[in-house]
Design a protein around this motif. Structure first.
Motif, mmCIF file in Angstrom:
data_model
loop_
_atom_site.group_PDB
_atom_site.id
_atom_site.type_symbol
_atom_site.label_atom_id
_atom_site.label_comp_id
_atom_site.label_asym_id
_atom_site.label_seq_id
_atom_site.Cartn_x
_atom_site.Cartn_y
_atom_site.Cartn_z
ATOM 1 N N ARG A 155 24.517 -27.609 -1.214
ATOM 2 C CA ARG A 155 23.495 -26.626 -1.554
ATOM 3 C C ARG A 155 24.008 -25.202 -1.378
ATOM 4 N NH1 ARG A 155 18.015 -28.781 -0.888
ATOM 5 N NH2 ARG A 155 18.799 -29.541 -2.880
ATOM 6 N N ARG A 156 23.584 -24.317 -2.284
ATOM 7 C CA ARG A 156 23.889 -22.898 -2.192
ATOM 8 C C ARG A 156 22.592 -22.129 -2.394
ATOM 9 N NH1 ARG A 156 27.640 -25.184 -0.615
ATOM 10 N NH2 ARG A 156 29.824 -25.055 -1.259
ATOM 11 N N HIS A 157 22.236 -21.255 -1.442
ATOM 12 C CA HIS A 157 21.041 -20.431 -1.557
ATOM 13 C C HIS A 157 21.423 -19.088 -2.177
ATOM 14 C CE1 HIS A 157 18.662 -22.541 1.918
ATOM 15 N NE2 HIS A 157 19.153 -23.377 1.039
ATOM 16 N N LEU A 158 20.594 -18.607 -3.088
ATOM 17 C CA LEU A 158 20.797 -17.308 -3.727
ATOM 18 C C LEU A 158 19.488 -16.533 -3.702
ATOM 19 C CD1 LEU A 158 22.805 -18.425 -6.903
ATOM 20 C CD2 LEU A 158 23.741 -17.517 -4.769
ATOM 21 N N LEU A 159 19.563 -15.252 -3.405
ATOM 22 C CA LEU A 159 18.381 -14.388 -3.373
ATOM 23 C C LEU A 159 18.385 -13.511 -4.617
ATOM 24 C CD1 LEU A 159 15.905 -13.248 -1.849
ATOM 25 C CD2 LEU A 159 17.469 -11.632 -0.745
ATOM 26 N N ALA A 160 17.327 -13.604 -5.412
ATOM 27 C CA ALA A 160 17.222 -12.834 -6.651
ATOM 28 C C ALA A 160 16.040 -11.874 -6.561
ATOM 29 C CB ALA A 160 17.058 -13.756 -7.852
ATOM 30 N N ILE A 161 16.304 -10.594 -6.833
ATOM 31 C CA ILE A 161 15.280 -9.552 -6.816
ATOM 32 C C ILE A 161 15.198 -8.933 -8.210
ATOM 33 C CG2 ILE A 161 14.538 -7.387 -5.749
ATOM 34 C CD1 ILE A 161 16.265 -8.085 -3.337
ATOM 35 N N ASP B 274 0.847 -1.183 0.000
ATOM 36 C CA ASP B 274 0.000 0.000 0.000
ATOM 37 C C ASP B 274 0.889 1.242 0.000
ATOM 38 O OD1 ASP B 274 0.884 0.384 2.651
ATOM 39 O OD2 ASP B 274 -0.877 -0.609 3.493
ATOM 40 N N ASP B 275 0.300 2.399 0.238
ATOM 41 C CA ASP B 275 1.063 3.641 0.170
ATOM 42 C C ASP B 275 2.126 3.758 1.260
ATOM 43 O OD1 ASP B 275 -0.393 4.418 -2.023
ATOM 44 O OD2 ASP B 275 -1.813 5.643 -0.878
ATOM 45 N N ASP B 276 1.965 3.005 2.339
ATOM 46 C CA ASP B 276 2.905 3.095 3.461
ATOM 47 C C ASP B 276 4.003 2.044 3.422
ATOM 48 O OD1 ASP B 276 1.510 5.251 4.690
ATOM 49 O OD2 ASP B 276 0.016 3.816 5.432
ATOM 50 N N LEU B 277 3.763 0.957 2.716
ATOM 51 C CA LEU B 277 4.732 -0.143 2.667
ATOM 52 C C LEU B 277 4.590 -0.860 1.334
ATOM 53 C CD1 LEU B 277 6.728 -1.893 4.615
ATOM 54 C CD2 LEU B 277 4.789 -3.485 4.649
ATOM 55 N N PHE B 278 5.677 -0.946 0.571
ATOM 56 C CA PHE B 278 5.584 -1.740 -0.640
ATOM 57 C C PHE B 278 6.362 -3.032 -0.442
ATOM 58 C CE2 PHE B 278 9.371 0.755 -1.726
ATOM 59 C CZ PHE B 278 10.189 -0.160 -2.383
ATOM 60 N N VAL B 279 5.790 -4.103 -0.959
ATOM 61 C CA VAL B 279 6.372 -5.436 -0.811
ATOM 62 C C VAL B 279 6.934 -5.871 -2.152
ATOM 63 C CG1 VAL B 279 5.980 -7.815 -0.108
ATOM 64 C CG2 VAL B 279 4.674 -5.971 0.986
ATOM 65 N N VAL B 280 8.208 -6.196 -2.153
ATOM 66 C CA VAL B 280 8.908 -6.571 -3.379
ATOM 67 C C VAL B 280 8.964 -8.093 -3.471
ATOM 68 C CG1 VAL B 280 11.095 -6.442 -4.622
ATOM 69 C CG2 VAL B 280 10.302 -4.479 -3.278
ATOM 70 N N PRO B 281 8.474 -8.684 -4.553
ATOM 71 C CA PRO B 281 8.557 -10.143 -4.708
ATOM 72 C C PRO B 281 9.974 -10.562 -5.079
ATOM 73 C CG PRO B 281 7.563 -9.160 -6.660
ATOM 74 C CD PRO B 281 7.758 -8.037 -5.666
ATOM 75 N N ALA B 282 10.412 -11.672 -4.545
ATOM 76 C CA ALA B 282 11.758 -12.177 -4.840
ATOM 77 C C ALA B 282 11.769 -13.683 -4.665
ATOM 78 C CB ALA B 282 12.790 -11.509 -3.928
ATOM 79 N N ARG B 283 12.867 -14.300 -5.080
ATOM 80 C CA ARG B 283 13.016 -15.749 -4.921
ATOM 81 C C ARG B 283 14.342 -16.065 -4.251
ATOM 82 N NH1 ARG B 283 12.128 -19.987 -4.983
ATOM 83 N NH2 ARG B 283 12.454 -21.099 -6.936
ATOM 84 N N GLU B 284 14.296 -16.877 -3.201
ATOM 85 C CA GLU B 284 15.515 -17.489 -2.680
ATOM 86 C C GLU B 284 15.599 -18.865 -3.332
ATOM 87 O OE1 GLU B 284 17.993 -18.413 1.393
ATOM 88 O OE2 GLU B 284 15.806 -18.329 1.506
ATOM 89 N N VAL B 285 16.510 -19.006 -4.269
ATOM 90 C CA VAL B 285 16.607 -20.220 -5.074
ATOM 91 C C VAL B 285 17.593 -21.186 -4.438
ATOM 92 C CG1 VAL B 285 17.227 -21.139 -7.345
ATOM 93 C CG2 VAL B 285 15.979 -18.969 -7.173
ATOM 94 N N PHE B 286 17.162 -22.447 -4.304
ATOM 95 C CA PHE B 286 18.029 -23.505 -3.784
ATOM 96 C C PHE B 286 18.770 -24.111 -4.966
ATOM 97 C CE2 PHE B 286 15.802 -24.849 0.413
ATOM 98 C CZ PHE B 286 15.580 -23.514 0.730
#
Length: 244
Positions: A62-68, A43-55
């Protein structure tokens, strides 16, 4: 910069803590579903950004990576090289969460070997123990990468325990991706005191659930994960880099 839980309580807590944005990257959830939930709670006070932590990689390496900034779905359980190539194709910002943590993280050697592929390395994670965060800071010091911090909240009460403050204004997902990829100056901030430590320890204890009942449910009760490369949604595009 990285939460796993997103509901009314998490959003209220984020706003109460003065956050402007959350990066939402739940485990084993396909990108369209993440985007839909992120939009629902923005909303106007908080925006939520979608992302993936890929295994990436097999279970024993295993290596975790965060992609935005992804524009197309990407599965888990693919090779590290396959994931990095897809992130590059989509011009996503690529971050290293919880480096040197247990057996699910990039090591300093991994980061150094693919230095140009990574845009930032996490130096404070509320789920990590103090010595693990110290090792993370060592990775940044030795590789020279920009840093970031996050609550890594799997539990709603951990939202806002740690965050990243950028010097440049961040109004939307594109601004965030640009700030990360351009190395815009930022500060990693976290709360302090006994309450903070208790909430951090509760997050760390949650690993016990994740690696016991949670893993049992995923492996034997829930069937194939929706983010497995064999899922029809990926149209076989990742068959050549699937690890199992």
């Amino acid at each position: 910069m990285h939460v796993k839980v997103l509901d009314e309580r998490a959003v209220a807590r984020a706003k109460a803590r003065g956050l402007d944005a959350l990066v939402y990257a739940p485990h084993f959830t396909r990108l369209p579903d993440i985007c839909a939930r992120a939009a629902r709670f923005s909303d106007d006070d908080l925006f939520v950004v979608p992302a993936r932590e890929v295994f990436t990689g097999p279970w024993y390496d295993r290596r975790h990576l965060l992609a935005i900034g992804l524009s197309e779905p990407i599965p888990d359980f693919i090779t590290l090289r396959g994931a990095l190539a897809e992130f590059d194709r989509q011009d996503a910002a690529v971050l290293v969460p919880h480096p040197e943590m247990l057996n699910v993280s990039c090591s300093r050697d991994d980061v150094a070997a693919d230095a140009d592929a990574f845009d930032a390395v996490e130096t404070y994670n509320a789920k990590a123990l103090p010595h693990q965060n110290r090792r993370a800071r060592d990775v940044v010091r030795e590789t020279g990468h920009p840093d970031f911090g996050s609550s890594y909240a799997h539990l709603g009460r951990t939202v806002g325990e740690a965050w990243t403050t950028f010097e440049d204004p961040i109004e939307n997902e594109a601004d965030l991706v640009t700030a990360i990829r351009d190395g815009v100056p930022r500060r990693v901030v976290h709360r302090r005191g006994p309450g903070h430590r208790v909430r951090c320890l509760a997050e760390f204890a949650h690993l016990g659930y994740e690696n016991s009942w949670g893993k049992l449910d995923r492996l034997f009760l829930s069937g194939t994960e929706p983010t497995h490369p064999s899922n029809v949604a990926y149209e076989g595009r990742f068959d050549d880099v699937c690890v199992y």
